[in-house]
Scaffold this motif. Structure first.
Motif, PDB file in Angstrom:
ATOM      1  N   TRP A 195       5.397  -0.441 -39.225  1.00 36.29           N
ATOM      2  CA  TRP A 195       6.013   0.583 -38.374  1.00 36.29           C
ATOM      3  C   TRP A 195       4.944   1.099 -37.410  1.00 36.29           C
ATOM      4  O   TRP A 195       4.169   1.982 -37.744  1.00 36.29           O
ATOM      5  N   PRO A 196       4.889   0.546 -36.192  1.00 35.25           N
ATOM      6  CA  PRO A 196       3.837   0.955 -35.257  1.00 35.25           C
ATOM      7  C   PRO A 196       4.027   2.382 -34.774  1.00 35.25           C
ATOM      8  O   PRO A 196       5.149   2.903 -34.734  1.00 35.25           O
ATOM      9  N   THR A 197       2.930   2.994 -34.397  1.00 36.58           N
ATOM     10  CA  THR A 197       2.962   4.361 -33.879  1.00 36.58           C
ATOM     11  C   THR A 197       3.866   4.430 -32.651  1.00 36.58           C
ATOM     12  O   THR A 197       3.768   3.613 -31.738  1.00 36.58           O
ATOM     13  N   GLY A 198       4.762   5.404 -32.648  1.00 37.92           N
ATOM     14  CA  GLY A 198       5.631   5.610 -31.492  1.00 37.92           C
ATOM     15  C   GLY A 198       7.002   4.959 -31.597  1.00 37.92           C
ATOM     16  O   GLY A 198       7.879   5.237 -30.776  1.00 37.92           O
ATOM     17  N   GLU A 199       7.208   4.113 -32.609  1.00 37.10           N
ATOM     18  CA  GLU A 199       8.511   3.460 -32.758  1.00 37.10           C
ATOM     19  C   GLU A 199       9.426   4.343 -33.603  1.00 37.10           C
ATOM     20  O   GLU A 199       9.051   4.790 -34.679  1.00 37.10           O
ATOM     21  N   LYS A 200      10.651   4.563 -33.142  1.00 39.99           N
ATOM     22  CA  LYS A 200      11.613   5.372 -33.884  1.00 39.99           C
ATOM     23  C   LYS A 200      12.204   4.572 -35.034  1.00 39.99           C
ATOM     24  O   LYS A 200      12.230   3.345 -35.015  1.00 39.99           O
ATOM     25  N   GLY A 201      12.703   5.289 -36.049  1.00 41.10           N
ATOM     26  CA  GLY A 201      13.219   4.637 -37.248  1.00 41.10           C
ATOM     27  C   GLY A 201      14.350   3.667 -36.963  1.00 41.10           C
ATOM     28  O   GLY A 201      14.370   2.546 -37.485  1.00 41.10           O
ATOM     29  N   GLU A 202      15.315   4.082 -36.141  1.00 36.70           N
ATOM     30  CA  GLU A 202      16.447   3.204 -35.832  1.00 36.70           C
ATOM     31  C   GLU A 202      15.980   1.951 -35.096  1.00 36.70           C
ATOM     32  O   GLU A 202      16.452   0.842 -35.374  1.00 36.70           O
ATOM     33  N   ALA A 203      15.031   2.120 -34.173  1.00 40.42           N
ATOM     34  CA  ALA A 203      14.514   0.975 -33.424  1.00 40.42           C
ATOM     35  C   ALA A 203      13.794   0.003 -34.346  1.00 40.42           C
ATOM     36  O   ALA A 203      13.923  -1.220 -34.208  1.00 40.42           O
ATOM     37  N   ASN A 204      13.035   0.523 -35.294  1.00 37.91           N
ATOM     38  CA  ASN A 204      12.335  -0.330 -36.248  1.00 37.91           C
ATOM     39  C   ASN A 204      13.323  -1.111 -37.103  1.00 37.91           C
ATOM     40  O   ASN A 204      13.173  -2.323 -37.321  1.00 37.91           O
ATOM     41  N   PHE A 205      14.350  -0.420 -37.585  1.00 37.63           N
ATOM     42  CA  PHE A 205      15.371  -1.050 -38.426  1.00 37.63           C
ATOM     43  C   PHE A 205      16.057  -2.196 -37.683  1.00 37.63           C
ATOM     44  O   PHE A 205      16.177  -3.319 -38.199  1.00 37.63           O
ATOM     45  N   LEU A 206      16.482  -1.948 -36.442  1.00 36.09           N
ATOM     46  CA  LEU A 206      17.197  -2.967 -35.676  1.00 36.09           C
ATOM     47  C   LEU A 206      16.261  -4.086 -35.238  1.00 36.09           C
ATOM     48  O   LEU A 206      16.671  -5.255 -35.178  1.00 36.09           O
ATOM     49  N   ARG A 207      15.016  -3.748 -34.948  1.00 30.89           N
ATOM     50  CA  ARG A 207      14.063  -4.793 -34.533  1.00 30.89           C
ATOM     51  C   ARG A 207      13.857  -5.814 -35.644  1.00 30.89           C
ATOM     52  O   ARG A 207      13.846  -7.026 -35.408  1.00 30.89           O
ATOM     53  N   LEU A 208      13.717  -5.324 -36.880  1.00 35.59           N
ATOM     54  CA  LEU A 208      13.500  -6.252 -37.989  1.00 35.59           C
ATOM     55  C   LEU A 208      14.767  -7.022 -38.335  1.00 35.59           C
ATOM     56  O   LEU A 208      14.701  -8.203 -38.682  1.00 35.59           O
ATOM     57  N   LEU A 209      15.924  -6.378 -38.230  1.00 34.46           N
ATOM     58  CA  LEU A 209      17.177  -7.101 -38.475  1.00 34.46           C
ATOM     59  C   LEU A 209      17.414  -8.180 -37.420  1.00 34.46           C
ATOM     60  O   LEU A 209      18.040  -9.197 -37.695  1.00 34.46           O
ATOM     61  N   GLY A 210      16.921  -7.942 -36.217  1.00 29.17           N
ATOM     62  CA  GLY A 210      17.130  -8.902 -35.133  1.00 29.17           C
ATOM     63  C   GLY A 210      16.077  -9.978 -35.042  1.00 29.17           C
ATOM     64  O   GLY A 210      16.142 -10.856 -34.161  1.00 29.17           O
TER      65      GLY A 210
END
Length: 256
Positions: A195-210
């Motif tokens: 989880w890089p600094t500055g990334e929001k939780g929803e964005a992290n979740f969708l990035r990994l799912l995608g």
């Protein structure tokens, strides 16, 4: 530290994320229905099956080495990603010690409670005694209990210090207790799952799912720690064992 630009450079498709999200929702609906019926007759295996399925749909292909934890075990593990939870629960049927903030999400709270989660407020020192008591009750169940002593998800490159406060349960346990370090190893892909600094939780979740394709996740079940150690020694030795296992597996060397 992994930067937001580095994370964004890894191919990820919103379409693929939403397809996987739909499949996960269908899996949750089916497993929840069966679970609610099954638990009328005794302990249900469906929370574990659900979490294992979520990990598989998200692309995790899990393998393991070392002695599997059993009942009466406190698992002390590193924390790279939200994917750690379905991966570890699917492999061990463990419950978790989780942040109290999850209580504010009705669905997540229900899912956590069905899997035996112990909620803690890590920032309130006065509640540590109550939290240890709740962990003791969880240990008495048939499940191992997992603690992420870093206290947060890392960036995939850095192994944070292990906090010792919640390891107080293991100093003078009221019942036989095994403390077993477990290293969750994403290999060279670990920075992609952090989880890089500055990334929001929803964005992290969708990035990994995608994320395209699958990833091999190795669970290194390490040797249990000696009995009779104080919580600071348990934290120090657990961290050292996890760091060695991750480094030997070819992951990015952990740093404080």
């Amino acid at each position: 530290m992994t930067s937001l630009d580095e994370a964004a450079s890894v191919p990820s498709s919103r379409l693929r994320a939403f397809v996987r999200l739909i499949l996960i929702a269908l899996l949750v609906a089916v497993c929840a229905a069966i679970h609610l019926v099954h638990r009328l007759f005794g302990p249900s295996p469906w929370p574990r099956r659900l979490l294992r399925g979520i990990g598989w749909l998200a692309g995790a292909r899990v393998r393991s080495d070392g002695p599997r934890p059993g009942a009466g075990t406190l698992i002390v593990a590193n924390h790279v990603s939200w994917l750690d939870i379905p991966v570890l629960a699917g492999a061990t049927d463990c419950a978790f010690v989780a942040k109290d903030s999850l209580r504010g999400h009705p669905f997540m709270r229900w899912l956590c409670e069905e899997n035996g989660t112990v909620f803690v407020d890590r920032d309130t020192r006065s509640s540590v005694g109550e939290q240890v008591a709740a962990m003791e009750a969880a240990i008495r169940s048939h499940k191992p209990l997992t603690l992420f002593p870093e206290g947060t998800v890392g960036d995939g490159r850095t192994l944070l210090p292990f906090r010792s406060s919640l390891l107080s349960l293991a100093e003078q346990p009221p019942l036989p207790l095994t403390v077993q370090p477990v290293a969750i190893d994403y290999g060279r892909h670990a920075p992609e799952f952090g989880w890089p600094t500055g990334e929001k939780g929803e964005a992290n979740f969708l990035r990994l799912l995608g994320r395209r394709g699958t990833v091999a996740v190795t669970l290194h079940f390490l040797e249990a720690l000696p009995q009779g150690l104080d919580r600071k020694a348990l934290a120090r030795l657990s961290r050292a064992a996890v760091a060695d296992a991750i480094a030997s597996g070819g992951a990015v060397p952990p740093r404080v």
